[in-house]
Design an enzyme around this catalytic site. Structure first.
Site, PDB file in Angstrom:
ATOM      1  N   ARG A  39      29.003  29.938  25.485  1.00 48.40           N
ATOM      2  CA  ARG A  39      27.784  30.759  24.688  1.00 48.40           C
ATOM      3  C   ARG A  39      27.087  31.288  25.877  1.00 48.40           C
ATOM      4  NH1 ARG A  39      26.170  28.946  18.727  1.00 48.40           N
ATOM      5  NH2 ARG A  39      28.285  28.173  18.022  1.00 48.40           N
ATOM      6  N   ASP A  63      29.376  35.604  22.708  1.00 52.55           N
ATOM      7  CA  ASP A  63      28.480  35.236  21.881  1.00 52.55           C
ATOM      8  C   ASP A  63      28.611  35.334  20.480  1.00 52.55           C
ATOM      9  OD1 ASP A  63      26.097  35.372  20.287  1.00 52.55           O
ATOM     10  OD2 ASP A  63      25.045  37.026  21.198  1.00 52.55           O
ATOM     11  N   LEU A  64      28.952  34.032  19.831  1.00 60.00           N
ATOM     12  CA  LEU A  64      29.491  33.799  18.632  1.00 60.00           C
ATOM     13  C   LEU A  64      28.637  34.228  17.515  1.00 60.00           C
ATOM     14  CD1 LEU A  64      31.076  30.237  19.357  1.00 60.00           C
ATOM     15  CD2 LEU A  64      32.101  32.634  19.574  1.00 60.00           C
ATOM     16  N   GLY A  86      33.859  20.589  18.945  1.00 59.32           N
ATOM     17  CA  GLY A  86      33.048  19.197  18.665  1.00 59.32           C
ATOM     18  C   GLY A  86      31.919  19.430  17.835  1.00 59.32           C
ATOM     19  N   ARG A  88      29.433  19.911  14.241  1.00 56.51           N
ATOM     20  CA  ARG A  88      29.181  19.145  13.088  1.00 56.51           C
ATOM     21  C   ARG A  88      30.115  19.845  12.051  1.00 56.51           C
ATOM     22  NH1 ARG A  88      23.101  17.341  11.389  1.00 56.51           N
ATOM     23  NH2 ARG A  88      22.301  17.219  13.411  1.00 56.51           N
ATOM     24  N   ARG A  94      31.791  28.089   8.986  1.00 55.55           N
ATOM     25  CA  ARG A  94      30.671  29.432   8.783  1.00 55.55           C
ATOM     26  C   ARG A  94      30.972  30.475   9.890  1.00 55.55           C
ATOM     27  NH1 ARG A  94      27.866  24.372   7.519  1.00 55.55           N
ATOM     28  NH2 ARG A  94      26.915  24.419   9.742  1.00 55.55           N
ATOM     29  N   GLY A 128      24.001  12.020  15.534  1.00 53.14           N
ATOM     30  CA  GLY A 128      24.320  10.570  16.117  1.00 53.14           C
ATOM     31  C   GLY A 128      24.716  10.903  17.568  1.00 53.14           C
ATOM     32  N   HIS A 129      24.793   9.629  18.208  1.00 50.40           N
ATOM     33  CA  HIS A 129      25.489   9.656  19.607  1.00 50.40           C
ATOM     34  C   HIS A 129      26.136   8.488  19.852  1.00 50.40           C
ATOM     35  CE1 HIS A 129      23.577  13.266  21.725  1.00 50.40           C
ATOM     36  NE2 HIS A 129      22.520  12.790  21.190  1.00 50.40           N
ATOM     37  N   TYR A 133      27.602   5.607  16.774  1.00 50.69           N
ATOM     38  CA  TYR A 133      28.972   5.687  16.491  1.00 50.69           C
ATOM     39  C   TYR A 133      29.667   4.074  16.650  1.00 50.69           C
ATOM     40  CZ  TYR A 133      28.192  10.547  16.934  1.00 50.69           C
ATOM     41  OH  TYR A 133      27.549  11.651  16.859  1.00 50.69           O
ATOM     42  N   ASP A 159      32.274   8.027  23.348  1.00 54.12           N
ATOM     43  CA  ASP A 159      32.642   9.268  23.676  1.00 54.12           C
ATOM     44  C   ASP A 159      33.819   9.438  24.284  1.00 54.12           C
ATOM     45  OD1 ASP A 159      29.907  10.454  22.714  1.00 54.12           O
ATOM     46  OD2 ASP A 159      28.949  10.771  24.781  1.00 54.12           O
TER      47      ASP A 159
END
Length: 372
Positions: A39, A63-64, A86, A88, A94, A128-129, A133, A159
């Site tokens: 982006r 530019d989405l 990656g 959410r 959307r 979260g990170h 997890y 990760d």
């Protein structure tokens, strides 16, 4: 050397952080063409040019928020074997870039989704990170010293091991299926589940009654005196992994560990006392003096090296385990192949969106309309 094993695969990577880029790096290292969609203003070139996770890719900036950019992503995705995202759950839908839309355009597309909690479940939409997890998978609870708090293993387990590498494996499995059946699919990669898979052997030990729920008291978590790290006279550390009888015998021989208590290698009740004894003994010499003393004895002993030392270690030098590209020292692609080549890392350069769009069939007027 022959072409890299993934040569000919084309992957579209929606820019993100951590496990998604790691998945893209793994695929690019082994020959896939990975196109990263950034982006505007998302990351500066100077930072990207020093980040090994972004190596060996091409980049397009879109530019989405603009319909024409969304249309461009769809057209590029129609030329690809796989896509990595990656965000959410629900974000790509959307944007109009969800799997239903993209698989309608390209039925063979493998749509890789990288999240912490997964696409469904009560926590799916929670932030979260890595540390969060691996907390609910049971993995974090097992890491740390006896009687002390759990210790986060950087962000390696969630990760990268349970996330990015697991997604790379899942995408390749699904791509093989798509090549055979003509049907793409969604790969739902959840870091919490991936981190659980990494502990499969420990779950087996639990089922056999050979693993305690109390961390730091077991065979492989620093509980055993013959599988731990010890400080040396110079404040450095040495790693001991003398599990098998022949390696344990070599450890005893070099260190002069005589007596019946040392014979009872697998008696957990004695481990704390024997660990304390070894800790005191290792402080009598420097780390490198101990490594010299153990040379040739096959006791499963290694020095604990910092990053700078690791780069210079003779074994790593002989193997080419690290490379320096554009002034950035980093791990070389792995694993190695007997016939195929891996891709020598190249650091991220300037976006080349116009060329990427032209290759995807965009006309000069369409490219100009996207205002590169």
């Amino acid at each position: 050397m022959a072409s890299p094993p993934l040569a000919g695969l084309r992957i579209l990577e929606m820019a993100g952080i951590g496990p998604g880029p790691f998945c893209g790096m793994m695929l690019a290292d082994h020959g896939a063409e990975v196109i990263r969609v950034e982006r505007p203003g998302a990351s500066g070139l100077t930072e990207a040019a020093r980040d090994p996770l972004l190596r060996s890719r091409r980049t397009i900036t879109l530019d989405l928020k603009k319909p024409e950019a969304i249309a461009a992503v769809r057209r590029i995705a129609a030329t690809c074997d796989g896509l990595i995202e990656g965000f959410r759950p629900g974000v790509m839908e959307r944007l109009g870039l969800g799997p239903e839309a993209l698989l309608a355009d390209n039925p063979k597309l493998v749509y890789g989704r990288m999240t912490g909690w997964g696409q469904t479940g009560p926590l799916a939409n929670e932030p979260g990170h890595d540390i969060d997890y691996i907390a609910i998978s049971g993995t974090l609870h097992a890491l740390g010293e006896a009687g002390r708090k759990p210790v986060a293993p950087m962000n390696l387990v969630g990760d990268f091991g349970g996330g990015g590498m697991m997604l790379a494996f899942g995408m390749l499995a699904a791509i093989l299926s798509a090549q055979a059946t003509g049907l793409g699919q969604v790969v739902d990669c959840a870091m919490t589940e991936g981190s659980a898979v990494l502990t499969s052997m420990i779950w087996g030990f639990r089922a056999m009654g050979r693993w305690s729920g109390e961390r730091g008291t077991n065979l492989l978590d620093g509980g055993a005196h013959f599988y731990d790290t010890y400080e040396t006279a110079d404040g450095k550390w040495i790693a001991v992994g003398a599990i098998e009888p022949q390696f344990y015998a070599a450890l005893r021989r070099v260190m002069g560990l005589d007596g019946a208590e040392w014979d009872a290698q697998f008696a957990p009740a004695l481990w704390p006392k024997l660990k304390a004894d070894l800790a005191e003994r290792f402080k009598h010499r420097t780390r490198d003096a101990w490594i010299a003393a153990f040379a040739g004895h096959e006791a499963c002993i290694a020095p604990v090296l910092g990053f700078d030392e690791a780069v210079a270690h003779p074994h790593n030098v002989a193997r080419g385990a690290f490379v320096t590209t554009d002034g950035v020292t980093q791990p070389a692609p792995a694993p190695r192949y007997s016939v195929s080549a891996t891709v020598p890392p190249r650091m991220a350069g300037a976006p080349d969106g116009a060329a990427i769009l032209a290759e995807a069939g965009f006309t000069p007027a369409e490219i100009a309309a996207l205002r590169f």
